[in-house]
Design an enzyme around this catalytic site. Structure first.
Site, PDB file in Angstrom:
ATOM      1  N   CYS A  94      -3.561   7.862   0.871  1.00  0.00           N
ATOM      2  CA  CYS A  94      -4.573   8.088   1.900  1.00  0.00           C
ATOM      3  C   CYS A  94      -4.302   9.380   2.674  1.00  0.00           C
ATOM      4  O   CYS A  94      -3.155   9.791   2.829  1.00  0.00           O
ATOM      5  CB  CYS A  94      -4.554   6.949   2.909  1.00  0.00           C
ATOM      6  SG  CYS A  94      -4.761   5.347   2.140  1.00  0.00           S
ATOM      7  N   ARG A 116      -4.387  14.630  -2.570  1.00  0.00           N
ATOM      8  CA  ARG A 116      -3.409  13.547  -2.382  1.00  0.00           C
ATOM      9  C   ARG A 116      -3.746  12.332  -3.232  1.00  0.00           C
ATOM     10  O   ARG A 116      -2.893  11.461  -3.426  1.00  0.00           O
ATOM     11  CB  ARG A 116      -3.381  13.119  -0.901  1.00  0.00           C
ATOM     12  CG  ARG A 116      -2.879  14.203   0.026  1.00  0.00           C
ATOM     13  CD  ARG A 116      -3.141  13.828   1.476  1.00  0.00           C
ATOM     14  NE  ARG A 116      -2.331  12.708   1.921  1.00  0.00           N
ATOM     15  CZ  ARG A 116      -1.141  12.821   2.488  1.00  0.00           C
ATOM     16  NH1 ARG A 116      -0.613  13.999   2.654  1.00  0.00           N
ATOM     17  NH2 ARG A 116      -0.472  11.752   2.879  1.00  0.00           N
ATOM     18  N   TRP A 164      -6.782   5.551  -0.751  1.00  0.00           N
ATOM     19  CA  TRP A 164      -6.223   5.219  -2.053  1.00  0.00           C
ATOM     20  C   TRP A 164      -5.941   3.722  -1.981  1.00  0.00           C
ATOM     21  O   TRP A 164      -5.055   3.285  -1.255  1.00  0.00           O
ATOM     22  CB  TRP A 164      -4.943   6.016  -2.286  1.00  0.00           C
ATOM     23  CG  TRP A 164      -4.381   5.921  -3.660  1.00  0.00           C
ATOM     24  CD1 TRP A 164      -4.733   6.670  -4.749  1.00  0.00           C
ATOM     25  CD2 TRP A 164      -3.320   5.052  -4.103  1.00  0.00           C
ATOM     26  NE1 TRP A 164      -3.976   6.318  -5.835  1.00  0.00           N
ATOM     27  CE2 TRP A 164      -3.105   5.331  -5.472  1.00  0.00           C
ATOM     28  CE3 TRP A 164      -2.546   4.065  -3.490  1.00  0.00           C
ATOM     29  CZ2 TRP A 164      -2.139   4.666  -6.231  1.00  0.00           C
ATOM     30  CZ3 TRP A 164      -1.602   3.403  -4.240  1.00  0.00           C
ATOM     31  CH2 TRP A 164      -1.405   3.702  -5.593  1.00  0.00           C
ATOM     32  N   ASN A 191      -3.246   5.519   7.537  1.00  0.00           N
ATOM     33  CA  ASN A 191      -2.520   5.861   6.314  1.00  0.00           C
ATOM     34  C   ASN A 191      -1.221   5.053   6.352  1.00  0.00           C
ATOM     35  O   ASN A 191      -0.477   5.150   7.319  1.00  0.00           O
ATOM     36  CB  ASN A 191      -2.233   7.374   6.319  1.00  0.00           C
ATOM     37  CG  ASN A 191      -1.453   7.822   5.111  1.00  0.00           C
ATOM     38  OD1 ASN A 191      -1.269   7.053   4.177  1.00  0.00           O
ATOM     39  ND2 ASN A 191      -1.017   9.070   5.119  1.00  0.00           N
ATOM     40  N   GLY A 192      -0.979   4.236   5.317  1.00  0.00           N
ATOM     41  CA  GLY A 192       0.240   3.422   5.292  1.00  0.00           C
ATOM     42  C   GLY A 192      -0.101   1.984   4.932  1.00  0.00           C
ATOM     43  O   GLY A 192      -1.172   1.716   4.381  1.00  0.00           O
ATOM     44  N   GLU A 246      10.721  14.935 -18.473  1.00  0.00           N
ATOM     45  CA  GLU A 246       9.668  15.538 -17.652  1.00  0.00           C
ATOM     46  C   GLU A 246       8.481  15.981 -18.519  1.00  0.00           C
ATOM     47  O   GLU A 246       7.320  15.835 -18.122  1.00  0.00           O
ATOM     48  CB  GLU A 246      10.254  16.714 -16.864  1.00  0.00           C
ATOM     49  CG  GLU A 246       9.270  17.558 -16.093  1.00  0.00           C
ATOM     50  CD  GLU A 246       8.483  16.818 -15.002  1.00  0.00           C
ATOM     51  OE1 GLU A 246       8.759  15.635 -14.759  1.00  0.00           O
ATOM     52  OE2 GLU A 246       7.574  17.449 -14.425  1.00  0.00           O
ATOM     53  N   LYS A 282       4.654  14.734 -17.879  1.00  0.00           N
ATOM     54  CA  LYS A 282       3.523  15.660 -17.673  1.00  0.00           C
ATOM     55  C   LYS A 282       2.390  15.291 -18.624  1.00  0.00           C
ATOM     56  O   LYS A 282       1.237  15.219 -18.238  1.00  0.00           O
ATOM     57  CB  LYS A 282       3.925  17.120 -17.944  1.00  0.00           C
ATOM     58  CG  LYS A 282       4.686  17.838 -16.899  1.00  0.00           C
ATOM     59  CD  LYS A 282       3.946  18.197 -15.649  1.00  0.00           C
ATOM     60  CE  LYS A 282       3.959  17.099 -14.634  1.00  0.00           C
ATOM     61  NZ  LYS A 282       5.060  16.819 -13.826  1.00  0.00           N
ATOM     62  N   GLU A 285       0.714  11.811 -17.628  1.00  0.00           N
ATOM     63  CA  GLU A 285      -0.012  11.670 -16.352  1.00  0.00           C
ATOM     64  C   GLU A 285      -1.305  12.456 -16.301  1.00  0.00           C
ATOM     65  O   GLU A 285      -2.237  12.057 -15.623  1.00  0.00           O
ATOM     66  CB  GLU A 285       0.882  11.957 -15.135  1.00  0.00           C
ATOM     67  CG  GLU A 285       1.305  13.373 -14.929  1.00  0.00           C
ATOM     68  CD  GLU A 285       2.182  13.549 -13.700  1.00  0.00           C
ATOM     69  OE1 GLU A 285       2.131  12.740 -12.772  1.00  0.00           O
ATOM     70  OE2 GLU A 285       2.937  14.532 -13.683  1.00  0.00           O
ATOM     71  N   HIS A 311      18.007   3.757 -33.365  1.00  0.00           N
ATOM     72  CA  HIS A 311      18.311   2.443 -32.800  1.00  0.00           C
ATOM     73  C   HIS A 311      17.050   1.697 -32.390  1.00  0.00           C
ATOM     74  O   HIS A 311      17.127   0.766 -31.599  1.00  0.00           O
ATOM     75  CB  HIS A 311      19.274   2.605 -31.622  1.00  0.00           C
ATOM     76  CG  HIS A 311      20.563   3.247 -32.031  1.00  0.00           C
ATOM     77  ND1 HIS A 311      21.548   2.571 -32.707  1.00  0.00           N
ATOM     78  CD2 HIS A 311      20.996   4.529 -31.920  1.00  0.00           C
ATOM     79  CE1 HIS A 311      22.544   3.398 -32.972  1.00  0.00           C
ATOM     80  NE2 HIS A 311      22.228   4.594 -32.507  1.00  0.00           N
ATOM     81  N   LYS A 357      -0.716  12.191  -4.852  1.00  0.00           N
ATOM     82  CA  LYS A 357       0.250  13.284  -4.748  1.00  0.00           C
ATOM     83  C   LYS A 357       1.491  12.853  -3.991  1.00  0.00           C
ATOM     84  O   LYS A 357       2.607  13.168  -4.368  1.00  0.00           O
ATOM     85  CB  LYS A 357      -0.413  14.468  -4.045  1.00  0.00           C
ATOM     86  CG  LYS A 357       0.486  15.681  -3.894  1.00  0.00           C
ATOM     87  CD  LYS A 357       0.774  16.300  -5.243  1.00  0.00           C
ATOM     88  CE  LYS A 357       1.694  17.496  -5.165  1.00  0.00           C
ATOM     89  NZ  LYS A 357       2.268  17.803  -6.492  1.00  0.00           N
TER      90      LYS A 357
HETATM   91  O1  M6R Z   1       6.898  14.241  -3.417  1.00  0.00           O
HETATM   92  P1  M6R Z   1       7.959  13.748  -4.352  1.00  0.00           P
HETATM   93  O2  M6R Z   1       8.629  14.864  -5.082  1.00  0.00           O
HETATM   94  O3  M6R Z   1       8.945  12.837  -3.687  1.00  0.00           O
HETATM   95  O4  M6R Z   1       7.174  12.894  -5.420  1.00  0.00           O
HETATM   96  C1  M6R Z   1       7.857  12.170  -6.404  1.00  0.00           C
HETATM   97  C2  M6R Z   1       6.924  11.712  -7.480  1.00  0.00           C
HETATM   98  O5  M6R Z   1       5.934  10.875  -6.939  1.00  0.00           O
HETATM   99  C3  M6R Z   1       6.247  12.872  -8.203  1.00  0.00           C
HETATM  100  O6  M6R Z   1       7.167  13.749  -8.750  1.00  0.00           O
HETATM  101  C4  M6R Z   1       5.322  12.336  -9.326  1.00  0.00           C
HETATM  102  O7  M6R Z   1       6.089  11.771 -10.337  1.00  0.00           O
HETATM  103  C5  M6R Z   1       4.427  13.441  -9.852  1.00  0.00           C
HETATM  104  N1  M6R Z   1       3.123  12.919 -10.112  1.00  0.00           N
HETATM  105  C6  M6R Z   1       4.872  14.024 -11.118  1.00  0.00           C
HETATM  106  O8  M6R Z   1       4.055  15.034 -11.579  1.00  0.00           O
END
Ligand code: M6R
Length: 605
Positions: free
Chosen positions: A2, A27, A75, A101-102, A478, A482, A485, A501, A600
């Site tokens: 949010c 966000r 959200w 927000n929260g 990573e 990428k 997501e 394995h 985000k």
């Molecule tokens: O703001 P942060 O770096 O703490 O966020 C951590 C993860 O939520 C963030 O890296 C998330 O995995 C991203 N969507 C990856 O691209």
């Protein structure tokens, strides 16, 4: 997650709120709404879906006149993303509107209590209890009602509250959720992050947990939790507006991928003086540290996984990487000889904050590596190194990850120097190698013009495997994240030696396998794995140095890297994988900057 914004001044509030909400779109959200006070009446407009829909519904805000208002992007957590569940929520008597927000953890008890007292609930949200508490406690004193209502809440909340009886006033409250006040002239603002403020003002006040504030067009008064006025410093926001705009690129993600050489340079340059790593903000005595624990979530965790190799190799101290969501509940073996390193782009990730607090409680000192200045993690850690990546808007992190890794390298050299684990000559050559990274990242971007074509070949795949060993494996983690997501293709990373394995059972004709072969201490081994998967029909896209002819002749397709100091290679190696994910997602017509279901900044557990 949010986002909240608020405005009080002399302009019409609604257009300002809509602009602010657009800046918070990144966000992640699924509905949006605004509320504006005029003539002692609060008018609300909300929609499920995008802010564009809210602009349409309100004729770009012109249908909600009034100079004080609040806005929200939601959200969904409690209740589906519907118009009714969208914020702002209003009290039964129409006197109050709230954005939040929260998460209110005790909302069920409060809902029961308020229902018994005759309050009628419209939505399924946890937030709605707040607005009914406001109505219940209001006896002509807005501030008092805010204090009484907030004292009943458990959980995390950043609130913006309007009262129709006091049309030029907003109260905001902060508890474990980001909230920043923007100080203007004859107008004042609040928002969940600075991106919504920079178009209006560079002067900001950062609230601490437990604090609340009263905003009018001409004043901002901050109070402590007991309601006593307190003086807060005004900080200068250094991010500029262009940095948070696309600048001609089709997507923020592409812009941010391309910005990486510059971002990494900005992270390194001020910290190398006369060939020495200088981290002015740190006074950690590394001789008292017998273990380093790195904790984070998502990509930040994967940056930690890659950085661990450099730290162990250079400092000869055991390094453990832990997912923050696990560490916080793991009863961890952490004491005052543990150095905790916390990585977070946003500095607001709820699990990371909780893990940090838990480890501090056990005696560890914490070093935060954070991008957002003044964020919660930056404030509560014992030491902080900023990544200086500038605003990262795309939900999928790119420059956030590479700058985190870069700071880990800087710290590894700083710590090794202190510990005496590196010979002078080696130290100097590593510092020089570090300075080469921005150029090598640019080369990694330039030497792979064929990525869009590769994306056309691979974008139909239902799944992909990313394999590698050692640092290549860390980068594969990573790379796969990428891909999944933003392109929604199932992607899994595997330590190449583990294939036999279990996972090799999934290899079939034309199964894409992305093989990372940049760590030459283990490439011969990974090559054997390439041969094994190819024998079962896999299509192999390998990532290696251009002059590695053995791999070029083995793989079906290639991504190339310039030669890089092996210890720092991951920061360059990830770049073509980010670009591959980007182009595959583009081929698949995905919403690259705002992938479905993702936010985000993950400010709830
Ligand atoms: O703001 P942060 O770096 O703490 O966020 C951590 C993860 O939520 C963030 O890296 C998330 O995995 C991203 N969507 C990856 O691209």
């Amino acid at each position: 997650m949010c986002g909240i914004v608020g405005y009080t001044g002399s302009q019409n509030a609604a257009p300002v709120l809509l602009e602010g909400l657009k800046k918070l779109e990144y966000r992640g959200y699924d509905s949006a709404g605004i509320a504006v006070v005029q003539d002692q009446t609060i008018a609300v407009s909300k929609v499920m879906g995008r802010i564009a829909g809210l602009c349409e519904k309100t004729a770009d805000g012109s249908l909600l006149p009034g100079t004080t208002g609040i806005g929200h992007t939601r959200w969904a957590t409690h209740g589906a993303p519907t118009d009714i569940n969208a914020h702002p929520h209003t009290s039964n008597d129409g006197r109050f509107a709230v954005v939040h927000n929260g998460i209110i953890e005790n909302y069920l008890e409060l809902r029961q209590e308020l229902t018994q007292k005759g309050y009628h609930f419209e939505s399924e949200t946890d937030t709605e209890v707040i607005v009914h508490l406001m109505e219940m406690y209001y006896q002509g004193d807005f501030k008092r009602a805010v204090m009484k209502a907030s004292s009943r809440l458990q959980g995390s909340y950043a609130l913006g509250i309007l009262c129709s009886q006091e049309p030029d006033k907003i109260f905001v409250v902060r508890e474990a959720s980001p909230l920043i006040l923007g100080v203007g002239i004859g107008e004042n603002f609040f928002a969940s992050d600075v991106t919504a403020l920079v178009a209006h003002t560079r002067n900001a006040v950062y609230l601490e947990d437990g604090e609340f504030a009263e905003l009018t067009p001409d004043s901002i008064q901050v109070y402590d939790c007991a309601g006593h006025p307190i003086q807060k410093p005004i900080s200068r926001i250094s991010w500029d507006i262009q940095a948070a705009e696309k600048g001609g690129y089709e997507h923020f993600m592409l812009k941010e991928i391309m910005e990486q050489p510059r971002a990494v340079k900005a992270t390194i340059a001020p910290r190398i003086k006369n060939g020495e790593i200088v981290l002015d903000d740190l006074d950690i005595d590394m001789h008292c540290v017998n273990k380093i624990v790195i904790t984070a979530c998502g990509s930040a965790y994967y940056a930690g996984c890659a950085g661990k190799y450099a730290l162990e190799r250079l400092c000869r101290i055991p390094v453990q990487t832990e997912l923050a969501s696990e560490l916080r509940y793991a009863d961890p073996l952490i004491d005052s000889h543990t150095l905790l390193i916390v990585l977070s782009q946003s500095g607001e990730t709820a699990d990371t904050i909780a893990a940090l607090r838990e480890c501090q409680r056990r005696g560890a000192k914490a070093l935060a590596i954070v991008n957002v200045v003044g964020s919660t993690i930056a404030k509560i850690a014992d030491y902080c190194l900023y990544t200086w990546a500038g605003p990262e808007i795309a939900v999928a992190t790119t420059k956030g990850y590479t700058t985190q890794l870069t700071v880990l390298y800087l710290f590894a050299l700083y710590a090794a120097r202190q510990l005496g684990t590196l010979e002078q000559e080696r130290y100097r050559s590593l510092v020089s190698a570090l300075k080469m990274l921005p150029k090598q990242m640019q080369q990694a971007l330039d030497m792979n013009p064929g990525i869009p074509k590769l994306a056309q070949k691979y974008h139909h795949s239902e799944s992909m495997f990313f394999i590698g060993r050692n640092t290549d494996y860390a980068v594969a983690l990573e790379g796969a994240l990428k891909m999944k997501e933003i392109s929604y293709i199932h992607a899994e990373s595997y330590a190449a030696g583990e294939l036999k394995h279990g996972t090799i059972a999934l290899i079939h004709e034309r199964q894409p396998v992305i093989a990372l072969c940049c760590n030459e201490s283990v490439t011969e081994k990974t090559m054997s794995n390439i041969v094994e998967v190819k024998a079962r029909g896999a299509e192999v896209l390998a990532l290696a140095f251009r002059d590695n002819q053995k791999i070029v002749s083995l793989a079906d397709d290639m991504l190339f890297l310039p030669r890089t100091e092996p210890i720092f290679c991951p920061v360059v190696e990830i770049v073509p994988l980010q670009m591959l994910a980007y182009h595959v997602a583009k081929e698949n017509g995905c919403d690259i900057d705002k992938p479905k279901n993702l936010a985000k900044s993950v400010t709830v557990e």
